[in-house]
Enzyme design. Structure first.
Site, PDB file in Angstrom:
ATOM      1  N   ILE A  37       4.961   9.871  -3.553  1.00  0.00           N
ATOM      2  CA  ILE A  37       3.876   9.984  -2.273  1.00  0.00           C
ATOM      3  C   ILE A  37       4.171   8.561  -1.387  1.00  0.00           C
ATOM      4  CG2 ILE A  37       1.972   8.735  -3.558  1.00  0.00           C
ATOM      5  CD1 ILE A  37       0.002  10.857  -2.395  1.00  0.00           C
ATOM      6  N   TYR A 143      -8.109   7.532 -18.696  1.00  0.00           N
ATOM      7  CA  TYR A 143      -6.612   7.742 -18.750  1.00  0.00           C
ATOM      8  C   TYR A 143      -6.426   8.661 -20.111  1.00  0.00           C
ATOM      9  CZ  TYR A 143      -1.726   6.219 -19.514  1.00  0.00           C
ATOM     10  OH  TYR A 143      -0.458   6.184 -19.474  1.00  0.00           O
TER      11      TYR A 143
END
Ligand code: AKB
Length: 318
Positions: A37, A143
């Site tokens: 990205i 997470y």
């Protein structure tokens, strides 16, 4: 056994930047397409194809996979544990929507998928020593939740749609090329930089916090070997336990002192990170990986420490 073009997402990150050379060596430079990205840093001198890909955009992902004729996706784009805990909503979006899109692109385009799970997929009720391959997985971090859900999604895509999904439950990774960002095990990388630059380190975990760690060359080789393994040998489609060393900050500091005798360590414990570390296994049982596809680490604590210090010294010109 997947062959053809490989797409690496998160290729500029800690794992991606060392996985790419490993894959180019295994498959040839033209076979690997990098994506991230972020834009590559100016003057990075990347060789081969680079694509700007936001994994939360399914159409963009499918377009890149189709255009390059991608047959295997190594999906490295994700937030690590500490930063995910600071931004749980963003972590869910990046870690879960990203993986879902990768699996969908793989399903629609006939590609295989590598998924990096983690010791974070376990939680406080998991047996902490020699943690079995199949055991309780009730993590209490976002997470960990995304890693367990990710493992289940990989299993689902393998069994429901026949997508060739493979994964590893990675321990803390120690490396010198690209720094990690926002992990609970990052102390084991930072300590080397601080030892060489300042001769001292302030550790954010307690001295006796035992966690599994692995040197990056072992980790990237494990990924390549798993993806090259004969499919019929794989009994696990969510993620294999892999392990190389089980160490504490004080043991790592003592090993560093063998090379830098004046090195000192102090402890300024971060309660959030300590709680995450205390919810993770102290050591994994990786016998399934050893049996199914011959996993064997090359670096123990002593070998990793010697190599890290040598590599960083030559980088710093010392
Ligand atoms: C982290 O600390 O978040 C990672 C991991 C163990 O998954 N390095």
């Amino acid at each position: 056994m997947p062959t053809g073009t490989i797409l690496v997402t998160g290729a500029l990150g800690q794992i991606g930047s060392e996985l790419v050379p490993e894959l180019k060596q295994r498959k040839g430079g033209d076979a690997v397409v990098l994506s991230d990205i972020k834009a590559p840093p100016a003057g990075a001198g990347l060789e081969g194809a680079f694509e700007h890909v936001d994994c939360t955009d399914l159409n963009q992902l499918i377009e890149v996979v189709r255009r390059h004729g991608v047959t295997t996706i190594y999906h490295m784009a994700a937030l690590l544990s500490a930063v995910a805990e600071e931004r749980p909503q963003v972590a869910w979006q990046i870690n879960m929507a990203g993986l879902y899109n990768v699996l969908e692109a793989a399903r629609q385009c006939g590609a295989a998928v590598f998924f990096p799970s983690s010791i974070g997929a376990f939680g406080p009720t998991t047996p902490r020593d020699h943690t079995p391959q199949v055991t309780i997985q009730r993590p209490n971090t976002i997470y960990g939740v995304t890693k367990v859900a990710g493992e289940l999604l990989c299993d689902y895509y393998a069994h429901r749609f026949g997508v060739d999904t493979r994964g590893l439950r990675l321990p803390g990774l120690i490396s010198y090329v690209t720094p990690p960002g926002g992990g609970t095990t990052d102390y084991a990388v930072e300590i080397f930089y601080h030892a060489l630059r300042y001769g001292r380190y302030n550790c954010f975990l307690e001295p006796d916090t035992r966690l599994d760690m692995m040197y990056m060359p072992d980790a990237t080789r494990a990924m390549g070997e798993l993806m090259d393994a004969e499919p019929g040998r794989l009994s696990v489609r969510n993620a294999y336990n892999v392990s190389a060393m089980s160490i504490t900050p004080q043991e790592l500091a003592a090993e560093i002192r063998k090379h830098i005798p004046e090195f000192t360590i102090a402890y300024d414990v971060d309660p959030v990170l300590q709680a995450i570390a205390d919810s993770w296994p102290r050591s994994l049982d990786d016998s399934a990986a050893r049996q199914d596809w011959g996993w064997q680490p090359c670096y123990d604590l002593a070998a990793m420490t010697a190599d890290m210090i040598a590599k960083l010294k030559s980088r710093f010109g010392g």
